[in-house]
Design a protein around this motif. Structure first.
Motif, PDB file in Angstrom:
ATOM      1  N   UNK A  84      48.203  33.176  43.192  1.00  0.00           N
ATOM      2  CA  UNK A  84      48.214  32.962  41.840  1.00  0.00           C
ATOM      3  C   UNK A  84      46.497  33.055  41.411  1.00  0.00           C
ATOM      4  N   UNK A  85      45.855  32.628  42.119  1.00  0.00           N
ATOM      5  CA  UNK A  85      44.114  32.616  41.685  1.00  0.00           C
ATOM      6  C   UNK A  85      43.417  33.544  42.968  1.00  0.00           C
ATOM      7  N   UNK A  86      43.055  34.696  42.450  1.00  0.00           N
ATOM      8  CA  UNK A  86      42.479  35.469  43.593  1.00  0.00           C
ATOM      9  C   UNK A  86      40.705  35.947  43.032  1.00  0.00           C
ATOM     10  N   UNK A  87      40.103  35.877  44.107  1.00  0.00           N
ATOM     11  CA  UNK A  87      38.586  36.186  43.885  1.00  0.00           C
ATOM     12  C   UNK A  87      38.529  37.394  44.483  1.00  0.00           C
ATOM     13  N   UNK A  88      37.916  38.594  44.019  1.00  0.00           N
ATOM     14  CA  UNK A  88      37.910  39.886  44.582  1.00  0.00           C
ATOM     15  C   UNK A  88      36.278  40.073  44.582  1.00  0.00           C
ATOM     16  N   UNK A  89      35.418  40.019  45.806  1.00  0.00           N
ATOM     17  CA  UNK A  89      34.062  40.360  45.835  1.00  0.00           C
ATOM     18  C   UNK A  89      33.380  39.729  44.681  1.00  0.00           C
ATOM     19  N   UNK A  90      33.734  38.370  44.330  1.00  0.00           N
ATOM     20  CA  UNK A  90      33.029  37.561  43.313  1.00  0.00           C
ATOM     21  C   UNK A  90      31.480  37.145  43.490  1.00  0.00           C
TER      22      UNK A  90
ATOM     23  N   UNK B 182      33.615  29.491  37.193  1.00  0.00           N
ATOM     24  CA  UNK B 182      33.898  30.983  37.104  1.00  0.00           C
ATOM     25  C   UNK B 182      35.293  31.081  36.925  1.00  0.00           C
ATOM     26  N   UNK B 183      36.306  30.299  37.377  1.00  0.00           N
ATOM     27  CA  UNK B 183      37.637  30.624  37.365  1.00  0.00           C
ATOM     28  C   UNK B 183      38.104  30.733  35.716  1.00  0.00           C
ATOM     29  N   UNK B 184      37.821  29.725  34.891  1.00  0.00           N
ATOM     30  CA  UNK B 184      38.098  29.968  33.403  1.00  0.00           C
ATOM     31  C   UNK B 184      37.067  30.332  32.623  1.00  0.00           C
ATOM     32  N   UNK B 185      36.131  30.939  33.488  1.00  0.00           N
ATOM     33  CA  UNK B 185      35.283  31.483  32.425  1.00  0.00           C
ATOM     34  C   UNK B 185      34.233  30.748  31.926  1.00  0.00           C
ATOM     35  N   UNK B 186      33.855  29.558  32.236  1.00  0.00           N
ATOM     36  CA  UNK B 186      33.049  28.670  31.629  1.00  0.00           C
ATOM     37  C   UNK B 186      31.780  29.425  31.493  1.00  0.00           C
ATOM     38  N   UNK B 187      31.528  30.204  32.442  1.00  0.00           N
ATOM     39  CA  UNK B 187      30.311  31.043  32.430  1.00  0.00           C
ATOM     40  C   UNK B 187      30.798  32.470  33.388  1.00  0.00           C
ATOM     41  N   UNK B 188      30.198  33.390  33.202  1.00  0.00           N
ATOM     42  CA  UNK B 188      30.231  34.843  33.438  1.00  0.00           C
ATOM     43  C   UNK B 188      29.955  35.032  34.812  1.00  0.00           C
ATOM     44  N   UNK B 189      30.758  35.736  35.628  1.00  0.00           N
ATOM     45  CA  UNK B 189      30.557  36.027  36.903  1.00  0.00           C
ATOM     46  C   UNK B 189      29.612  37.508  36.805  1.00  0.00           C
ATOM     47  N   UNK B 190      28.780  37.826  37.718  1.00  0.00           N
ATOM     48  CA  UNK B 190      27.851  39.070  37.577  1.00  0.00           C
ATOM     49  C   UNK B 190      28.354  40.177  38.232  1.00  0.00           C
ATOM     50  N   UNK B 191      29.428  39.954  39.434  1.00  0.00           N
ATOM     51  CA  UNK B 191      30.028  41.243  40.026  1.00  0.00           C
ATOM     52  C   UNK B 191      31.442  40.723  40.588  1.00  0.00           C
ATOM     53  N   UNK B 192      32.192  41.522  40.776  1.00  0.00           N
ATOM     54  CA  UNK B 192      33.612  41.186  41.050  1.00  0.00           C
ATOM     55  C   UNK B 192      34.613  40.891  40.053  1.00  0.00           C
TER      56      UNK B 192
END
Ligand code: ADP
Ligand code: ADP
Length: 237
Positions: free
Chosen positions: A1-7, A47-57
């Motif tokens: 249900x939650x997936x991180x791809x090369x984050x 990062x999961x609910x985008x309280x801040x932005x990830x820079x990759x992935x």
């Protein structure tokens, strides 16, 4: 249900928060993320609910990319995610009930909720949520009249009133004494079992993690250094 791809996440000042994280968290899991202060636990959770932005992935929730989501679709994904913080993040001078009702804001037009107009069924939902964490009798108290443990239970009730499908708890017991810590962890675990809410909890103590988690993810310097069943988690990792 939650997936991180090369984050990956690099802060504007160049600090690396997360390095190439790949993870899958199943529906209904109770996952504890452990690591020392500065390891990247908070960066991962935020990062999961985008309280801040990830820079990759990319991060997917129920197959939908929250990384790419904009406008209404972002709000809709976020509505499913309840956040619990170390410092409770309650409106101190408001009543407990009002704080819990703020979990309903995403379900209504802004103007009505700004005026504090919530339908009757929202109030019932909020009271049921408070009942679930055994604090319904405090509904009409001011939030700052409650003890730390009680305030944390109010913030859990707020996530329940929000009808969150995922709860992200960032060091929820870091400012609580040992007894209250257990009560709050017990509440989170019980809600996870009873309602099947996928729960991710950041902790900096491995012994608490061992006691509550079905899966422990260890992070250090922004990287996953351990991921497995709780029996195999050791202090060295
Ligand atoms: P919290 O611990 O309540 O989640 P923050 O997310 O603001 O607080 O900070 C987490 C960590 O990141 C802390 O160790 C803090 O010192 C560090 N930090 C926060 N902001 C900055 C910044 N602008 N530059 C460098 N380090 C920072
Ligand atoms: P933890 O939650 O495990 O204590 P964090 O995710 O808060 O760790 O921090 C991971 C790393 O990112 C640390 O080196 C921290 O100082 C840094 N960091 C956190 N927030 C910021 C920020 N806003 N700006 C710069 N660096 C930050």
């Amino acid at each position: 249900m939650i997936e991180f791809k090369n984050v990956s996440k690099v802060y504007p000042n160049g600090t690396v928060g997360l390095k190439d994280i790949n993870l899958k968290i199943d529906r209904g899991d109770f996952v504890v993320i452990v690591g020392l202060s500065g390891a990247g636990k908070s960066t991962l959770l935020r990062s999961i609910n985008r309280l801040h932005e990830i820079t990759d992935g990319e991060i997917l929730i129920d197959g939908k990319s929250i990384t790419a989501a904009r406008g209404k679709s972002l709000l809709r994904i976020r509505r499913d995610i309840g956040m619990i913080f170390q410092n409770f993040n309650l409106v101190k001078r408001s009543s407990v009930l009002r704080n819990v009702l703020s979990g309903r804001v995403g379900y209504h037009s802004t103007i009505r909720t700004l005026l504090g107009l919530f339908p009757k069924q929202d109030i019932e939902l909020a009271l049921t949520a408070l009942d679930r964490v055994n604090i319904k009798e405090k509904a009409y108290s001011r939030a700052d009249e409650l003890s730390g443990g009680q305030q944390q239970r109010v913030s859990i009730a707020r996530a329940l009133a929000q009808e969150a499908k995922i709860i992200l708890a960032d060091e929820p017991v870091a400012s609580l004494d040992p007894l209250t810590t257990r009560q709050v962890m017990d509440d989170l675990k019980r809600i996870n079992k009873e309602l099947g809410i996928t729960t991710i909890v950041n902790l900096h103590f491995i012994d608490l993690a061992r006691e509550y988690a079905t899966r422990v993810i260890g992070i250090r310097d922004g990287e996953v250094v351990f991921d497995g069943p709780v029996e195999e988690a050791t202090d060295e990792k």
